[in-house]
Design an enzyme around this catalytic site. Structure first.
Site, PDB file in Angstrom:
ATOM      1  CB  ALA A   1     -16.564 -40.559  15.449  1.00 30.31           C
TER       2      ALA A   1
ATOM      3  CD  GLN B   1     -14.684 -47.864  18.695  1.00 32.87           C
ATOM      4  OE1 GLN B   1     -14.842 -48.712  17.680  1.00 32.87           O
ATOM      5  NE2 GLN B   1     -15.488 -47.820  19.776  1.00 32.87           N
TER       6      GLN B   1
ATOM      7  CG  HIS C   1     -22.191 -49.895  18.901  1.00 33.34           C
ATOM      8  ND1 HIS C   1     -23.257 -50.603  18.827  1.00 33.34           N
ATOM      9  CD2 HIS C   1     -22.325 -48.608  18.508  1.00 33.34           C
ATOM     10  CE1 HIS C   1     -24.096 -49.612  18.285  1.00 33.34           C
ATOM     11  NE2 HIS C   1     -23.661 -48.502  18.160  1.00 33.34           N
TER      12      HIS C   1
ATOM     13  CD  GLN D   1     -20.855 -48.918  28.424  1.00 30.56           C
ATOM     14  OE1 GLN D   1     -20.484 -49.919  28.860  1.00 30.56           O
ATOM     15  NE2 GLN D   1     -22.034 -48.568  28.610  1.00 30.56           N
TER      16      GLN D   1
ATOM     17  CD  GLU E   1     -52.221 -36.443  33.357  1.00 31.61           C
ATOM     18  OE1 GLU E   1     -52.223 -38.073  33.338  1.00 31.61           O
ATOM     19  OE2 GLU E   1     -52.739 -36.315  34.141  1.00 31.61           O
TER      20      GLU E   1
ATOM     21  CE1 TYR F   1     -11.990 -44.756  33.780  1.00 28.86           C
ATOM     22  CE2 TYR F   1     -12.567 -42.484  34.548  1.00 28.86           C
ATOM     23  CZ  TYR F   1     -12.519 -44.003  34.611  1.00 28.86           C
ATOM     24  OH  TYR F   1     -12.583 -44.258  35.986  1.00 28.86           O
ATOM     25  N   GLY F   2     -14.837 -42.433  28.710  1.00 27.55           N
ATOM     26  CA  GLY F   2     -15.923 -41.437  28.335  1.00 27.55           C
ATOM     27  C   GLY F   2     -17.152 -41.819  29.329  1.00 27.55           C
TER      28      GLY F   2
ATOM     29  CD  GLU G   1     -50.018 -40.605  36.056  1.00 23.11           C
ATOM     30  OE1 GLU G   1     -50.477 -39.516  36.214  1.00 23.11           O
ATOM     31  OE2 GLU G   1     -50.563 -41.571  35.864  1.00 23.11           O
TER      32      GLU G   1
END
Ligand SMILES: NC(=O)c1ccc[n+]([C@@H]2O[C@H](COP(=O)([O-])OP(=O)(O)OC[C@H]3O[C@@H](n4cnc5c(N)ncnc54)[C@H](O)[C@@H]3O)[C@@H](O)[C@H]2O)c1
Ligand SMILES: CC(C)(O)[C@@H](O)C(=O)O
Ligand SMILES: [Mg+2]
Ligand SMILES: [Mg+2]
Length: 347
Positions: A100, A102, A123, A40, A243, A37-38, A247
């Protein structure tokens, strides 16, 4: 549906041909367990829940993100469980721990991947670099991927606004014969605007290149270079920041998003157009070798190795925060903080 992207024809899936009702029908008997539950995790889990799917969340008890899950409305013992319990209950395991993280949880996930279940990634990392991660899924489960092309924060925000973030999807292994309808249904369910097909290898190599490149790494590099040159030539922080960054994000990028680069150019002076048309190619030529080095480092697995090495350390969050602090405290981003406060809508 088939659509032309420039001269290349591609097959994409939209909500028109695969409506939400169809996705709900495909997944009606599934329990979708969102593991982690980070960033994603919350986006996908909440969108799936609000879209009417049967979702549970798996997270380490006692962690900050467990509390966040509770605050988001997940109920301990009903829809929020320890990671292993969620692995046991889920028929679709959405592996949304950090890449990591996982590696550490893989033995537990693997144990609960009984035949017919689906293992879902956002991923291609774990499977593509399995010589480094050890993530080799059993043959009798579906292995699928939906990778939202943006932050989980945007995935949720855009869903709430009635919009959709684009995602890629891929099938690595179709054990049940239903992997395709499962993955597309999940892609629609998590709130994708449209889905384009890829494979795990191409997803991870393009994604790692993009975030190190124009999306995050290169953009900060080019901002810093221009800001430094302006400051070294006597311009104030206000002038240099406006700049270089303000912008771009407030005025010009929204125009690019709406109608493309040529249209943004056409809405600037002919003086600006002349200069931009002259200078974009030298910038491309100067940066292309860096992008080539980057792609090679991704392809060789070096970027994966670096990421695993540093993000597997017990104090990886502290270390990352230190480096983010350095960015935050740089003069350019300090100037940015003041400039943001001055936006009338922030007063
Ligand atoms: N962040 C994004 O918006 C984004 C976008 C597209 C794809 N992805 C992919 O989605 C997946 C999840 O990414 P994320 O950014 O949401 O992850 P994250 O870094 O936010 O981590 C997710 C969860 O993993 C947990 N975790 C980390 N190490 C652990 C361990 N050893 N044991 C148990 N839990 C552990 C954390 O506590 C956290 O709750 C990754 O594969 C990532 O590449 C992320
Ligand atoms: C949001 C990004 C950068 O697109 C994603 O790839 C990630 O890793 O967080
Ligand atoms: Mg990424
Ligand atoms: Mg990405």
């Amino acid at each position: 549906m088939k659509l032309k992207f420039g001269t290349v024809e591609e097959d994409v899936v939209t909500r028109e041909e695969f409506p939400l009702e169809k996705a709900r029908e495909v997944l009606k008997d599934e329990v979708i367990a969102v593991l982690g539950y980070g960033v994603q995790g919350p986006g996908q889990a909440l969108n799936l829940k609000d879209n009417g799917f049967n979702v549970i969340v798996g997270q380490r008890k006692g962690s900050k993100t467990w509390d966040k899950a509770v605050a988001d409305g997940w109920v301990p013992g009903e829809t929020l469980f320890e990671l292993e319990e969620a692995c046991e209950k889920g028929t679709i395991l959405q592996f949304l721990l950090s890449d990591a993280g996982q590696i550490a949880l893989w033995p537990t996930v693997k144990k609960h991947l009984s035949p017919g279940k689906a293992l879902y990634f956002s991923h291609g990392f774990g499977v593509t670099y399995n010589d480094q991660t050890g993530i080799i899924p059993p043959k009798d489960v579906d292995v699928i991927l939906v990778a939202p092309k943006g932050s989980g924060t945007s995935l949720r925000r855009m869903f709430v606004e009635g919009r959709g973030l684009n995602s890629s999807f891929a099938i690595y292994q179709d054990a049940t014969g239903k992997a395709r309808e499962r993955v597309i249904a999940l892609g629609i369910g998590v709130g994708s605007g449209y889905l384009f097909e890829t494979d795990f290898y191409r997803e991870v190599t393009s994604d790692l290149t993009g975030e190190r490149g124009t999306l995050m790494g290169a953009i900060q590099g080019i901002f810093a270079a221009q800001y430094e040159v302006l400051r070294e030539n006597g311009h104030s922080p206000s002038e240099a920041f406006n700049e270089t960054v303000e912008e771009l994000t407030q005025s010009l990028m929204p125009l690019v998003a709406e109608n493309g680069m040529d249209w943004m150019y056409a809405n600037c002076s002919t003086t600006a157009q002349r200069g931009a048309l002259d200078w974009w190619k030298p910038f491309r030529d100067a940066s292309k070798p860096v992008f080539e080095d980057l792609y090679k480092s991704v392809k060789d697995g070096k970027e994966a190795a670096k990421s695993i090495e540093s993000n597997s350390k017990s104090d990886y969050r502290v270390k990352l925060e230190e480096e983010l602090k350095e960015l935050r405290e740089s003069e350019m981003w300090q100037a940015g903080a003041t400039v943001r406060k001055l936006r009338p809508e922030n007063n």
